[in-house]
Structure formats: C-alpha cells, structure tokens
Design an enzyme around this catalytic site. Sequence first.
Site, PDB file in Angstrom:
ATOM      1  N   ASP A   5      -1.418  -6.175   6.192  1.00 51.00           N
ATOM      2  CA  ASP A   5      -1.139  -6.446   4.781  1.00 51.00           C
ATOM      3  C   ASP A   5      -0.794  -7.926   4.653  1.00 51.00           C
ATOM      4  O   ASP A   5       0.168  -8.402   5.275  1.00 51.00           O
ATOM      5  CB  ASP A   5       0.009  -5.576   4.289  1.00 51.00           C
ATOM      6  N   ASP A  51       2.909   4.720   4.924  1.00 52.37           N
ATOM      7  CA  ASP A  51       2.793   4.207   6.287  1.00 52.37           C
ATOM      8  C   ASP A  51       2.751   2.679   6.323  1.00 52.37           C
ATOM      9  O   ASP A  51       2.725   2.078   7.397  1.00 52.37           O
ATOM     10  CB  ASP A  51       1.571   4.797   7.014  1.00 52.37           C
ATOM     11  N   HIS A  52       2.765   2.031   5.146  1.00 54.15           N
ATOM     12  CA  HIS A  52       2.826   0.579   5.035  1.00 54.15           C
ATOM     13  C   HIS A  52       4.193   0.145   4.521  1.00 54.15           C
ATOM     14  O   HIS A  52       4.879   0.903   3.829  1.00 54.15           O
ATOM     15  CB  HIS A  52       1.782   0.059   4.049  1.00 54.15           C
ATOM     16  N   ASN A  73      -6.822  -4.404   5.957  1.00 50.12           N
ATOM     17  CA  ASN A  73      -7.328  -3.596   7.054  1.00 50.12           C
ATOM     18  C   ASN A  73      -7.935  -4.455   8.174  1.00 50.12           C
ATOM     19  O   ASN A  73      -8.901  -4.073   8.820  1.00 50.12           O
ATOM     20  CB  ASN A  73      -8.332  -2.551   6.560  1.00 50.12           C
ATOM     21  N   GLU A  93      -4.004   1.855  -2.794  1.00 48.63           N
ATOM     22  CA  GLU A  93      -4.112   3.305  -2.543  1.00 48.63           C
ATOM     23  C   GLU A  93      -3.274   4.093  -3.555  1.00 48.63           C
ATOM     24  O   GLU A  93      -2.430   4.910  -3.195  1.00 48.63           O
ATOM     25  CB  GLU A  93      -3.728   3.664  -1.106  1.00 48.63           C
ATOM     26  N   ASP A 127      -3.873  -4.875   1.192  1.00 49.51           N
ATOM     27  CA  ASP A 127      -4.156  -4.257   2.488  1.00 49.51           C
ATOM     28  C   ASP A 127      -5.558  -4.685   2.884  1.00 49.51           C
ATOM     29  O   ASP A 127      -6.540  -4.189   2.342  1.00 49.51           O
ATOM     30  CB  ASP A 127      -4.048  -2.741   2.362  1.00 49.51           C
ATOM     31  N   ASN A 141       0.874  -1.168   0.000  1.00 51.21           N
ATOM     32  CA  ASN A 141       0.000   0.000   0.000  1.00 51.21           C
ATOM     33  C   ASN A 141       0.915   1.223   0.000  1.00 51.21           C
ATOM     34  O   ASN A 141       1.561   1.525   1.006  1.00 51.21           O
ATOM     35  CB  ASN A 141      -0.904  -0.002   1.238  1.00 51.21           C
TER      36      ASN A 141
END
Length: 261
Positions: free
Chosen positions: A221, A250-251, A152, A34, A150, A7
Amino acid sequence: MKLATWNVNSLNVRLGHVLDWLQANPVDALCLQELKLPDEKFPHEALLEAGYHACWAGQKTYNGVAILSREPVLDVQRNIPGYDDPQQRIIAATLPGPGGQPVRIISAYCPNGQAVDSDKYAYKLDWFQALRGWLDGEIGRHRDLVILGDYNVAPADEDVHDPAAWEGGILVSDPERQAFRDLLGLGLRDTFRLFEQPPRIFSWWDYRQMGFRRNAGVRIDHILATPDLAARCLACEVDKIPRGWEKPSDHAPVVATFGVA
C-alpha cells in the site's frame, strides 16, 4: 494536509472501523479500496455525519474505490479513460490543498494478478500500462498530484518479510516491480521511502498462519506524489493499530503528511 489510504476489504463489514479510525485520525482525505458494495449501498450519510464528503465507484462483491474528504471534491473521474474495464479500480478528484493550491487525489486498487502464469497476471500488467499512460497526462495537468492505494506490488526485497520465500512470485515478480518503477519514472516519489524507516514495516498481512502476529507481511500500500508535493512531505507512516482490532482488514492504513508550499 494529511492524506491516507486503506484497503478495508469490505466497507460494509468495516464501516465501524473506518468511522472509529477517522475520529482518532481526522485526516483531510482518506482513500479506500475494496469497498465490495454497489454504488447504491455506499454509506454516504453515515460518513457525512462523521464530517466527510465522499465520491466512490462501487461494485457488488468485488473491487470498488472511494475518496473521503473534509471538503467537497471537484472534477471527479471514475476509472481510466479509454480503458475498457468493468472492474471499478480508480477514482480521482481535486481538493484544495495547503495554501489553496489544488491537489489531484487518486484512489487506486491495482489488480492482484493471482499467479504469474495466469490470465489475471497478464491483465495486471496491461492495467498498469494503461494507468501509466493516463497518469502521464494527469501529471501534466496537475502540478500537485498524489495516487494512493493498494498497488499489489512490493517494490523491493526490504518490503517483504521473507524475500527468498516470495522470490519470483506474485506481488514481487520482476515485471510487476518494473511496472511500479515505470510509475516512478513519471517523476512520482514513494513518500514512505523519502524518510528513514525502521526495518520490517509492512502494510498487509495474511489472515492465515498468524501472519500479523509474526509480522509476516509485505508493503504493498503506497502513496506516490509528484515532485513538488513530495518535497513538502513531512512524514509517511503505516498505522498498524487497526490491523489488531477484532475482525480487521488484512491491510493497515498508510498516512502521509504534507506542508504548505
């Protein structure tokens, strides 16, 4: 065969990171989530120059998924068939795998859900149900299938840096974890958990409060594979290095390696 997911939290911002990572890690396919850009802004020429074909489903500002691959893909599918959703969260394609056996690859950006009492949470659970229904059919058509992305969802407490602080909240609530288990109920395997792993390995860290520096993360992930493909999985690892780069996503990328049948 090496397959990865990342991501990137805006491909426009982090195209350089993706190109640098691919140069150092020449995987056979990289699934991105994303993208945060419309179809016409996708940097396919830059990726082709780097040796990667691409298929994508873009969306301005939000969402968006892609598959980058060394070989051209076949049978591209955007989104979950029959599920009315303007959000671009799924793209699937078929690639030649080890030994010539075709591998169905799916890049997924599952909804975040925002908060357990929100409309977005209800949408998340409904979306997962639709995903499971579609995957059930896909698995019947493709012996070797892998869905990377991802999700989530942190499947278990060991996937959360502080389970007590997160208990009952978004990403770890019982219905979300059950939705993840329902995918495993189709026969899919979490390739990361096929191997003994060090403790406190995560794939996402909040930008705030020095989350990465403190390793205050969660593992959301995942790379899930059908049984025959999972049986040929040789390794699955999180590559934390890009998370420490300047202006990172941030991943972190997750990479799985598969052997020949």
